[in-house]
Scaffold this active site. Structure first.
Site, PDB file in Angstrom:
ATOM      1  CB  ALA A 305     -34.986  21.832 -12.337  1.00 20.30           C
ATOM      2  CG  ASP A 351     -48.282 -14.638 -44.906  1.00 15.18           C
ATOM      3  OD1 ASP A 351     -49.704 -14.191 -45.135  1.00 15.18           O
ATOM      4  OD2 ASP A 351     -47.383 -14.208 -45.654  1.00 15.18           O
ATOM      5  N   GLY A 626     -53.470 -17.202 -48.786  1.00 14.60           N
ATOM      6  CA  GLY A 626     -53.866 -17.128 -50.380  1.00 14.60           C
ATOM      7  C   GLY A 626     -54.397 -18.635 -50.682  1.00 14.60           C
ATOM      8  CG  ASN A 706     -47.971 -10.415 -52.018  1.00 14.84           C
ATOM      9  OD1 ASN A 706     -46.855 -10.504 -51.323  1.00 14.84           O
ATOM     10  ND2 ASN A 706     -48.694 -11.325 -51.943  1.00 14.84           N
ATOM     11  CG  ASN A 768     -36.818  15.614 -14.108  1.00 15.22           C
ATOM     12  OD1 ASN A 768     -36.833  14.585 -14.499  1.00 15.22           O
ATOM     13  ND2 ASN A 768     -36.135  16.657 -14.507  1.00 15.22           N
ATOM     14  CD  GLU A 771     -33.300  17.629 -10.853  1.00 17.94           C
ATOM     15  OE1 GLU A 771     -33.858  18.155 -11.696  1.00 17.94           O
ATOM     16  OE2 GLU A 771     -33.000  16.370 -10.770  1.00 17.94           O
ATOM     17  CD  GLU A 908     -34.124  11.334  -7.418  1.00 15.86           C
ATOM     18  OE1 GLU A 908     -34.449  10.369  -8.134  1.00 15.86           O
ATOM     19  OE2 GLU A 908     -34.908  12.097  -6.929  1.00 15.86           O
TER      20      GLU A 908
END
Length: 1001
Positions: A305, A351, A626, A706, A768, A771, A908
């Site tokens: 449960a 980049d 670069g 790279n 849960n 339960e 639920e």
């Protein structure tokens, strides 16, 4: 051999004891092979299938479920009568869940192709070497090449190892090393030493790197390093050393799993211990052992449960749906968990080339000489619109369109651009875009000629394919290119020798057209072109020209400038020696300066807006390139990373400046900086490491081999669609359109997905809790079982799973990109929320038990027992006077279980509606904002009716059909949960919420 680039060719040959003409002896080859090993990258040892399967069961919750299944299986053997079949259903279903989970996990791991294996595609098959055992060059397998080997490379070859160039056997040697350094144009190489031992790969102009391609020319070199010693080998080692960390969500779920497993263990033991006194009850036939087994089964039911079995499936589904939405926005997600990680990205390292910019060089300014009067020189300056290779744009003077054909200087400038050029444009019909064929710089000139259209060619009726080179073709029909004097480093220019075409009746003779670096070309000019005449180039005129070029090359624009010139009366063709490039300089003299073009790789139009979005969302953008520092800072100002006049002294660094800082200051620099220029791949990994030390969640872009180590190290590695296979396999996400704005859209989607996941995880957990409370109450109060494991599994997997999945479709909040990134340490369930879910869970548990008790105590078709009889049902026997007139079998009737299960399912469904928003009332956010949720609730209820009314399902689930009175009771017990949650939301909104949040809403 270390730092081969810094040594002379003689030193390199002496180091390996080899002659340039004969090569290594067989003995030396054998020794070097033993010393350095084969020239190949070792394959990474992958995990075996069995190891992958075992890994899937390392999760604590999975282990608890596995234990529960094993215990249930053993207990099922002891069942008697008609219960035997149902007893086996539960362990069977749990095992099915675990197997399905394991299959999905293993499949995902197997599918994540190995980036290290992808590196293999850059290893050449063969190489050409000179060795002492043969007179001529011989082809051998590249893996057999050893350091010290003399290797020959020519156009089209893949370089087989890291090689120090000894001699260039052609005019120039151009190498495409974009996979390794990210440079978009091919690099011209030479043989002189580069004295800087710390030079970056871009500056090692005398080295050839393994896996790169020879674009033009032929050369001889000596192998400096092989295998893992090469630059590409170092990348492989960096990648192998990078461990993949778990995503923030995975870490949260792991923590939650650990806490849950401790709580489950405690509750299970507590339930078992509370009932030790009942082990001997008559219902167990007086057998203490059977009593112990019975409560053991209840403890197992509790474990089942408490664990949200449907959670992994719902999370996977939600992430998969998220990836589909992202794919529509051009972001292809390769790793599902990273979808959620995108939501807490706090730094994007991007980049420059191709991501922030278009990676399509384009001429944006040009000038010609208007008038020279003594020392006074007036220029005609023009700007050009359009920032792609498309032949669409206007030439403007003082911001007004002009017709370039009306300026003689522009006609000649266009002629030089068209003829002194080996590139062309191509219309890609599949993509619907214009693309370059050849070098980026030359293609920019080709595009400029098309935009200028100096001969007023009618291009309106042409198709896009014909339009690509229409204006260039007109110029090429007027002048015929005889031959080209290739570019060389010493003169920094190239030229073409042209003669008038036969059809052209123009009274012109042969001409030489020159283009190159301004300082080199202008030094060889004796005249300047003014209209159709030429006048001598004086000192003041030259100063004026150089001042404008300097201004364009620095400041905000940092344009790359090219000077264009003509030699009006070149020497006769037969007088020129064309196979000696050293003499080209003397032919390119006595030139007439025509004009200058300034070009740049322009920023993408949409990037500025995206960077502002990032700023609003609290995300820092760092540009990594670069390129040189000046260009990098200029682009940062242009796109809004830096302000127009912002002081950037401590916010922009070159790779060298960064390395020179002490470690503590390097770390501090990463906290402040927004621009890193002239960097190597190793810097990228270092930057990611420092950012991670500040708990930043980093997205890193890259496209070359790279970039792979940094992509793998960052929480979100983002590869370019046009990038290498290695970069793609090392990344979590691929940008189909290489566009920075796509990253921002993906971050927004990631935030929305996390918000929705938070809602459905909390929804499932509160279910849960309900339960667990239900089973704990029945055990603690001594009531008959209200829910059995097979029913709990059905609720957890099916009836709860559908609405939980639908909650993944909740629309994103309008202010989702106005908030700072959430902290990866932010708990899934905080203090107040924990109280809320305990309160809701408590109600769910109490309502479920209450529904079962109602049937025993008050239902028309119930036994009408009293409360004392109900809580002591274990002592019910025919002889016990306390239970006079009661059939003891009634305490095992399916009706109370059906009432309990129906209440649980209905509550639920109400809870799912409550989960539409964390704190907004259902009146403000009505159920129909998420139509999927309404559909899933209808489907869940239909499935519930299915197990109640369709045989043989009621027998398997131990249920009985309910009548109208019972259904009305179910609704009376279930609906108050909406009111309870509305009260809790009201408290949260008005008394607990941060005023800042309140203002934002």
């Amino acid at each position: 051999m270390e730092a081969a680039h810094a040594k002379t060719t003689e030193e390199c040959l002496a180091y390996f004891g080899v002659s340039e003409t004969t090569g290594l002896t067989p003995d030396q080859v054998k020794r070097n092979l033993e010393k350095y090993g084969l020239n190949e990258l070792p394959a990474e040892e992958g995990k075996t299938l069995w190891e992958l399967v075992i890994e899937q069961f390392e999760d604590l919750l999975v282990r608890i479920l596995l234990l529960a299944a094993c215990i249930s299986f053993v207990l099922a053997w002891f069942e008697e009568g008609e219960e035997t079949i149902t007893a086996f259903v539960e362990p069977f279903v749990i095992l099915l869940i675990l197997i399905a989970n394991a299959i999905v996990g293993v499949w995902q791991e197997r599918n994540a192709e190995n980036a290290i294996e992808a590196l293999k595609e850059y290893e050449p098959e063969m190489g050409k070497v000179y060795r002492a055992d043969r007179k001529s060059v011989q082809r051998i397998k590249a893996r057999d090449i050893v350091p010290g080997d003399i290797v020959e490379v020519a156009v089209g070859d893949k370089v087989p190892a890291d090689i120090r160039i000894l001699a260039i056997k052609s005019t120039t040697l151009r190498v495409d090393q974009s996979i390794l350094t990210g440079e978009s144009v091919s690099v011209i190489k030479h043989t002189e030493p580069v004295p800087d031992p710390r030079a970056v790969n871009q500056d090692k102009k005398n080295m050839l790197f393994s896996g790169t391609n020879i674009a033009a020319g032929k050369a001889l070199g000596i192998v400096a390093t092989t295998g893992v010693g090469t630059e590409i080998g170092k990348i492989r080692d960096q990648m192998a050393a990078t461990e993949q960390d778990k995503t923030p969500l995975q870490q949260k779920l792991d923590e939650f799993g650990e806490q849950l497993s401790k709580v489950i263990s405690l509750i299970c033991v507590a339930v078992w211990l509370i009932n030790i006194g009942h082990f001997n009850d008559p219902v167990h036939g007086g057998s203490w052992f059977r009593g112990a087994i019975y409560y053991f089964k209840i403890a197992v039911a509790l474990a089942v449960a408490a664990i949200p079995e449907g959670l992994p499936a719902v999370i996977t589904t939600c992430l998969a749906l998220g990836t589909r939405r992202m794919a529509k926005k051009n972001a292809i997600v390769r790793s599902l968990p990273s979808v959620e990680t995108l939501g807490c990205t706090s730094v994007i390292c991007s980049d420059k080339t191709g991501t922030l910019t278009t990676n399509q060089m384009s001429v944006c300014k040009m000038f010609i000489i208007d008038k020279v009067d003594g020392d006074i020189c007036l220029l005609n300056e023009f700007s050009i619109t359009g920032s792609t290779y498309a032949p669409e744009g206007e030439v403007l003077k003082n911001d007004k369109p002009v017709r370039p054909g009306q300026y003689d200087g522009l006609v000649e400038l266009a002629t030089i651009c068209a003829l002194c050029n080996d590139s062309s444009l191509d219309f890609n019909e599949a993509k619907g875009v214009y693309e370059k064929v050849g070098e980026a710089t030359e293609t920019a000139l080709t595009t400029l000629v098309e935009k200028m259209n100096v001969f007023n060619t009618d291009v309106r009726s042409l198709s896009k394919v014909e339009r690509a080179n229409a204006c260039n073709s007109v110029i090429r029909q007027l002048m015929k290119k005889e031959f080209t004097l290739e570019f060389s480093r010493d003169r920094k220019s190239m030229s073409v020798y042209c003669s008038p075409a036969k059809s052209s009746r123009a009274a012109v003779g042969n001409k030489m057209f020159v283009k190159g670096a301004p300082e080199g070309v202008i030094d060889r000019c004796n005249y300047v072109r003014v209209g159709t005449t030429r006048v001598p180039l004086t000192g003041p005129v030259k100063e004026k020209i150089m001042a404008v070029i300097k201004e364009w090359g620095t400041g905000r624009d940092t344009l790359r400038c090219l000077a264009l010139a003509t030699r009006d009366t070149p020497p006769k063709r037969e007088e020129m020696v064309l196979d000696d490039s050293a003499r080209f300089l003397e032919y390119e003299t006595d030139l007439t300066f025509v004009g200058v073009v300034g070009m740049l790789d322009p920023p993408r139009k949409e990037v500025t807006g995206s960077i502002q979005l990032c700023r609003d969302a609290g995300i820092r953008v760092i540009m990594i390139t670069g390129d040189n520092k000046g260009t990098a800072i200029a682009i940062c100002r242009r796109i809004g990373i830096f302000g127009e006049n912002e002081e950037v002294a401590d916010r922009a660094y070159t790779g060298r400046e960064f390395d020179d800082l002490p470690l503590a200051e390097q770390r501090e620099a990463c906290r402040r900086a927004c621009c890193f220029a002239r960097v190597e791949p190793s810097h990228k990994s270092k930057i990611v490491e420092y950012l991670q030390s500040y708990d930043e969640i980093t997205a890193m872009t890259g496209d070359g081999v790279n970039d792979a180590p940094a992509l793998k190290k960052a929480e979100i590695g983002i590869a370019m669609g046009s990038g290498t296979a290695v970069a793609k396999t090392a990344s979590e996400m691929v940008l189909a359109d290489d566009n920075f704005s796509t990253i921002v859209a993906a971050v927004e989607e990631g935030r929305a997905i996390y918000n929705n996941m938070k809602q459905f995880i909390r929804y499932l957990i509160s279910s849960n809790v309900g339960e667990v409370v239900c089973i704990f109450l029945t055990a603690a109060l001594g009531l008959p079982e209200a829910l059995i494991p097979v029913q709990l599994l059905w609720v957890n997997l099916v009836t709860d799973g559908l609405p939980a999945t639908a909650l993944g479709f909740n629309p994103p909040d309008l202010d989702i990109m106005d908030r700072p990134p959430r902290s990866p340490k932010e708990p899934l369930i905080s203090g107040w929320l924990f109280f809320r879910y305990m309160a809701i869970g408590g109600y769910v548990g109490a309502a479920t038990v209450g529904a079962a008790a109602w049937w025993f105590l008050y239902a028309e078709d119930g036994p009408h027992v009293n409360y004392s009889q109900l809580t002591h049902f274990m002592q019910c026997t025919e002889d016990n006077t306390h239970f006079e007139g009661i059939d003891c079998e009634v305490f095992e009737a399916p009706e109370p279980m059906t009432m309990a299960l129906s209440v649980l399912v209905t509550i639920e469904m109400c809870n799912a509606l409550n989960s539409l928003s964390e704190n907004q009332s259902l009146l403000r956010m009505p159920p129909w904002v998420n139509i999927w949720l309404l559909g899933s609730i209808c489907l869940s209820m239909s499935l519930h009716f299915l197990i109640l009314y369709v045989d043989p399902l009621p027998m398997i689930f131990k249920l009985r059909a309910l009548d109208l009175t019972q259904w009305l009771m179910v609704l009376k017990i279930s609906l108050p949960v909406i009111g309870l949650d509305e009260i809790l939301k009201f408290v949260a909104r008005n008394y607990l919420e941060d005023p800042e949040d309140e203002r934002r809403k």
